[in-house]
Scaffold this motif. Structure first.
Motif, PDB file in Angstrom:
ATOM      1  N   ALA A 365       0.829  -1.100  -0.051  1.00 16.75           N
ATOM      2  CA  ALA A 365       0.204   0.115   0.071  1.00 16.75           C
ATOM      3  C   ALA A 365       1.266   1.376   0.423  1.00 16.75           C
ATOM      4  O   ALA A 365       0.666   2.060  -0.319  1.00 16.75           O
ATOM      5  CB  ALA A 365      -0.461   0.308   1.289  1.00 16.75           C
ATOM      6  N   PHE A 366       2.352   0.826   0.530  1.00 15.08           N
ATOM      7  CA  PHE A 366       2.904   1.918   0.931  1.00 15.08           C
ATOM      8  C   PHE A 366       3.501   2.994  -0.516  1.00 15.08           C
ATOM      9  O   PHE A 366       3.671   3.908  -0.974  1.00 15.08           O
ATOM     10  CB  PHE A 366       3.974   2.357   1.729  1.00 15.08           C
ATOM     11  N   ARG A 367       3.728   1.426  -0.999  1.00 19.86           N
ATOM     12  CA  ARG A 367       4.877   1.182  -2.015  1.00 19.86           C
ATOM     13  C   ARG A 367       3.570   2.334  -3.908  1.00 19.86           C
ATOM     14  O   ARG A 367       4.249   3.079  -4.155  1.00 19.86           O
ATOM     15  CB  ARG A 367       5.646   0.423  -2.099  1.00 19.86           C
ATOM     16  N   ASP A 368       3.037   1.444  -3.521  1.00 17.01           N
ATOM     17  CA  ASP A 368       2.266   1.870  -4.444  1.00 17.01           C
ATOM     18  C   ASP A 368       1.280   3.019  -4.538  1.00 17.01           C
ATOM     19  O   ASP A 368       0.209   3.093  -5.677  1.00 17.01           O
ATOM     20  CB  ASP A 368       0.524   0.577  -4.784  1.00 17.01           C
ATOM     21  N   MET A 369       0.935   3.490  -3.382  1.00 20.84           N
ATOM     22  CA  MET A 369       0.176   4.810  -3.035  1.00 20.84           C
ATOM     23  C   MET A 369      -0.934   4.599  -2.792  1.00 20.84           C
ATOM     24  O   MET A 369      -1.914   5.276  -3.757  1.00 20.84           O
ATOM     25  CB  MET A 369       1.073   5.749  -3.635  1.00 20.84           C
ATOM     26  N   GLU A 370      -1.868   3.201  -2.702  1.00 19.07           N
ATOM     27  CA  GLU A 370      -2.768   2.670  -3.373  1.00 19.07           C
ATOM     28  C   GLU A 370      -3.522   2.259  -2.372  1.00 19.07           C
ATOM     29  O   GLU A 370      -3.227   1.114  -0.855  1.00 19.07           O
ATOM     30  CB  GLU A 370      -2.941   2.018  -4.817  1.00 19.07           C
ATOM     31  N   ASN A 405       3.008  14.105  -3.831  1.00 21.82           N
ATOM     32  CA  ASN A 405       3.185  12.353  -4.597  1.00 21.82           C
ATOM     33  C   ASN A 405       4.430  11.619  -3.885  1.00 21.82           C
ATOM     34  O   ASN A 405       5.202  11.087  -5.384  1.00 21.82           O
ATOM     35  CB  ASN A 405       3.848  13.168  -6.417  1.00 21.82           C
ATOM     36  N   ARG A 406       4.290  11.233  -2.942  1.00 22.13           N
ATOM     37  CA  ARG A 406       5.508  10.511  -2.019  1.00 22.13           C
ATOM     38  C   ARG A 406       4.590   9.276  -1.298  1.00 22.13           C
ATOM     39  O   ARG A 406       3.864  10.948  -0.662  1.00 22.13           O
ATOM     40  CB  ARG A 406       6.616  10.244  -2.234  1.00 22.13           C
ATOM     41  N   SER A 407       4.885   8.718  -0.967  1.00 18.21           N
ATOM     42  CA  SER A 407       4.283   8.234   0.503  1.00 18.21           C
ATOM     43  C   SER A 407       4.923   8.602   1.537  1.00 18.21           C
ATOM     44  O   SER A 407       6.775   8.219   1.323  1.00 18.21           O
ATOM     45  CB  SER A 407       3.610   6.466   0.551  1.00 18.21           C
ATOM     46  N   ILE A 408       4.387   9.027   2.800  1.00 22.69           N
ATOM     47  CA  ILE A 408       5.550   9.557   3.611  1.00 22.69           C
ATOM     48  C   ILE A 408       4.807   8.431   5.379  1.00 22.69           C
ATOM     49  O   ILE A 408       5.713   8.405   6.236  1.00 22.69           O
ATOM     50  CB  ILE A 408       5.713  10.438   4.317  1.00 22.69           C
TER      51      ILE A 408
END
Lengths: 703, 139
Positions: A365-370, A405-408
């Motif tokens: 979820a973190f990597r795919d931002m979904e 545009n990036r996961s934190i």
């Protein structure tokens, strides 16, 4: 309809029964007896006569039977006609009228039949119309978003609309007669008061309640606006409660207020944990309106680490929270979260961290931002044992925190305690909230980073200042060493010479006395240096009194008059006669000007020019000393105030340092600069004491 | 492979010192008593000594006369030791310079590295004398 009443009716009945039973039977008996008496022998004719009489009797009875029916209708015929006539006009009024025996009943019957038919068609058309309206109304009732129920004075439900039953998960067929207690987990106190106000106090106005927390028997939470109004049906008091579900709006408002509260207070010295906690409380929308539990994971370098968690640790705790929520006023729902609740969940989450290189559902979820909605963790291949152990539930939602545009990080939320599924609506709400929260967290973390960096810079600056100070100390020490070494070397050297000459046996009195003279001179110089240093370092005690600076300047000038004259220097004094008095030590100030003037005289070649100007503004007296000398050669003019800085052949370089010290002790300022037209300028500022203080000091003086 | 550096070192012009001829020294010192002390001591040690009280005087003298060595203070009025040193070493003829000062911290100042020696002032002139002898012999 019956107009025969009392004795009259009884008489009628007796007459009727006489006519119907007694008279025909008597007539039949008379006929048979008469016939038997007339005929002497029973012949054929007699039998025929008997049979004919019996037949007549039966026909007569039949006629009377018919007549009987006719008799009643006939009796009421007039009424009936009038009723029909009235009915035709749409009125149902009956007038007592005399029965007219001549009326033909069949005509009335015919008309009655027609009217009846008309009536039938009217009724059926009206019931169609009614059915239509019923359909429309029930459609409206079903389709409105609001839920509504009708209750009686004993809090029992008389009616509940479809939406209500659906929302609270109750079978609509069995709802009638149920008490409010069997529908709501807790009956909110405000709702209770509202109902009793309408039913008990017969308040004519509807009671409107805002933001009421309701919880159904299957623990479905809702914030609603309620409208309770009373009505009377068949003499019975009833209350209609219209429930407007504002949970979503409320959640959104809550989110917005939490976010704005956070962004307002972010600049304060707030702990990171507190920010995280507030955000998660936003996810649970207070306690229990949103998700039951929420956890926050933040990425740090290549780790995803649990940072915060909000939610009850046990079912009992959840009940307690809901209980307090439903019984309390709404303000506790909207209040901002206070201290962080420490519990097992928080402990568990905080100890949870794993590498981002690992392959699990959180990382995905973190990597795919979904966002990932896990519906059945037990059978889900993506959920590893570690996460199963952490979550302990089958259904949860993983929402990435995306900023720029990036996961934190991640927010993970579930409904562990109210055992209802996660609706798409609540996921959408969480998604919007997460987006804003991520932005907030990102800027907060940046702020923390900036603050840290600033602190580091400050420390570095302090270190630089410190090292600069050390360098100054070194410089001063080296100056002192120089000032001491020179005379020491000289003294030692000459003493050795005397010894040498003595050893060689050629003592020249003249030479010895010259050496001794030098030694003496140098030792005097050493003493002077030493006392200068001591003067400079010893703490000074000033006599503080109000002095006219102009007066001190003139006094100092007279001391140096001869030197000025000798060196042929021109001096110009431009002294402001209105100069306010300054609290100062007369002798120390004299020392300041003496040093400054001496400095100016030394720096100015013959026929040079020295200017002394005084003036003042609101809070400062200013003294300017200018010369047309060589100016200050150092890069930074202020270095000349450093102890032991000197360009002169004589002197140890403490004069200007002393000046600075005295001015500083008087809370003043001194600055040196090179004039563009050549020469140096010294600017001194001394504070003008507040008027009342001066007055006080003057009074003291008088006493 | 690599670089080849050709370095030509040209020494000072050959100077013939006649046997009786004493080595000529220049003392640059602003403090008169110290200057006199050095001069007397060194004269007694068999040097011909000239005196200057600051850098300017020193440069004037150096231009007029061939000195074998210059002994110089750093802090002086008019022209300080470091500036003077710069002027002396830029002269066509190389003259060895000894910095002789009460300051010990200037030793780390790269401006003084061009001097042939850096000595801290002392009432014992033995160190100075041995340094003078060392430098005059090598020249």
């Amino acid at each position: 309809m019956n107009r025969f009443r009392g004795n009259n009716a009884n008489l009628r009945k007796i007459i009727y029964w006489m006519i119907k039973i007694f008279i025909p039977n008597v007539l039949l008996a008379v006929y048979i007896i008469g016939l038997l008496m007339i005929t002497e022998n029973l012949g054929r004719t007699t039998y025929i006569m008997l049979i004919a009489g019996m037949l007549f009797y039966f026909v007569t009875r039949l006629y009377f039977y018919y007549y009987k029916i006719g008799f009643f209708l006939w009796n009421n015929l007039k009424n009936l006609r009038q009723v029909v006539d009235e009915f035709k006009k749409g009125k149902f009024v009956l007038n007592e009228t005399q029965i007219k025996q001549t009326d033909d009943i069949s005509n009335v019957m015919k008309e009655l039949l027609t009217v009846g038919k008309q009536f039938d068609s009217i009724v059926s058309s009206q019931s169609d119309e009614l059915k239509k309206y019923h359909e429309i109304y029930s459609h409206i009732i079903c389709s409105i978003n609001s839920y509504f129920i009708v209750i009686d004075s004993r809090d029992r439900i008389l009616y509940a609309n479809e939406a209500f039953c659906k929302k609270f998960g109750i079978d609509s067929k069995n709802i009638n007669g149920k008490g409010l207690n069997s529908i709501f987990y807790f009956v909110n106190t405000r709702l209770k008061i509202g109902i009793s106000h309408v039913l008990g106090d017969h308040s004519p106005d509807a009671v409107v309640l805002k933001n009421v927390h309701l919880m159904s028997i299957n623990r479905k939470s809702m914030i609603a606006d309620l409208k309770i109004s009373g009505m009377t049906v068949n003499g019975e008091e009833q209350a209609v409660i219209i429930i407007d579900d504002i949970t979503d709006r409320f959640s959104k408002d809550y989110h917005a207020s939490i976010l704005s509260h956070l962004s307002e207070t972010m600049r304060d010295e707030k702990e990171t944990d507190s920010i995280f906690y507030n955000i998660l409380v936003g996810v649970t929308s207070g306690s229990g309106l949103g998700f039951n539990r929420a956890m926050l994971f933040i990425a740090e370098d290549d780790l995803l680490a649990g940072r915060m968690a909000v939610g009850p640790d046990s079912f009992e705790e959840a009940i307690e929270i809901w209980n307090s929520l439903s019984s309390s006023d709404v303000d506790t729902v909207t209040a901002f979260p206070g201290d962080i609740k420490k519990g097992k969940l928080l402990e568990k989450v905080k100890s949870f961290s794993f590498s981002l290189a690992k392959e699990n559902i959180f990382v995905a979820a973190f990597r795919d931002m979904e966002r990932i909605h896990v519906r059945n963790a037990q059978s889900d291949q993506r959920v590893d044992d570690e996460i199963k152990k952490l979550m302990e539930v089958d259904e949860f939602i993983i929402m990435p925190l995306i900023s720029l545009n990036r996961s934190i990080g991640l927010i993970v939320a579930d409904n562990r305690y109210n055992m209802t599924g996660i609706s798409n609506q609540s996921i959408d709400l969480l998604s919007v909230f997460s987006f804003q929260a991520a932005f907030l967290i990102e800027s907060y973390l940046n702020l923390v980073e900036v603050k840290k960096e600033m602190k580091r810079l400050e420390e570095r600056q302090e270190a630089i200042v410190e090292s600069e100070k050390m360098a100054a100390v070194g410089r001063i020490a080296s100056h002192i060493a120089h000032e001491i070494r020179n005379p020491l070397v000289t003294m030692g050297g000459y003493a050795k010479r005397i010894l040498k000459h003595a050893a060689e046996g050629e003592i020249d009195a003249k030479k010895v006395s010259k050496s001794a003279d030098i030694i003496l001179k140098e030792s005097e110089r050493l003493e002077k240096t030493l006392s200068n240093v001591m003067d400079f370092t010893k703490p000074s005690k000033y006599i503080q009194e109000f002095n006219d600076i102009n007066h001190i300047i003139r006094d100092t000038y007279t001391l140096l008059k001869n030197v000025l004259f000798e060196r042929n220097l021109k001096i110009r004094m431009d002294l402001d006669e209105n100069l306010p008095a300054v609290k100062s030590d007369f002798n120390q100030m004299k020392q300041v000007f003496l040093n400054l003037f001496q400095n100016a005289i030394d720096a100015t070649p013959e026929r040079g020019r020295i200017e002394i100007i005084t003036g003042f503004d609101d809070s400062w007296v200013t003294i300017t000393v200018r010369d047309s000398g060589t100016g200050i050669t150092a890069d930074n003019p202020d270095i000349i105030f450093e102890p032991f800085f000197t360009t002169k052949i004589t002197g140890v370089g403490l004069g200007l340092a002393n000046v600075k010290k005295i001015i500083k002790d008087h809370s003043g300022k001194i600055k040196a600069l090179n004039r563009p037209e050549g020469g140096a300028e010294f600017l001194i500022k001394l504070p003008i004491p507040a008027a009342e203080q001066k007055q006080k000091d003057d009074e003291k003086k008088l006493n | 492979m690599g670089n080849i550096f050709n370095i030509k070192l040209t020494g000072p012009p050959e100077k013939t010192i006649p046997g009786d001829d004493m080595a000529k020294l220049l003392i640059v010192e602003d403090e008169e008593s110290l200057r006199d002390l050095y001069a007397e001591e060194l004269e007694e040690s068999g040097f011909e000594v000239s005196r200057a009280s600051n850098g300017k005087e020193a440069i004037d003298l150096v231009r007029k006369k061939d000195f074998d060595l210059v002994i110089m203070d750093i802090r002086m009025p008019e022209m300080d030791g470091i500036e003077t040193l710069g002027k002396v070493i830029s002269l066509e003829r190389k003259i060895p310079v000894i910095i002789y000062t009460a300051y010990s911290n200037y030793k780390s100042n790269f401006m003084t590295w061009t001097a042939d020696a850096y000595l801290t002032k002392s009432s014992n002139l033995d160190e100075l004398k041995s340094k003078i002898n060392e430098l005059i012999v090598t020249v």
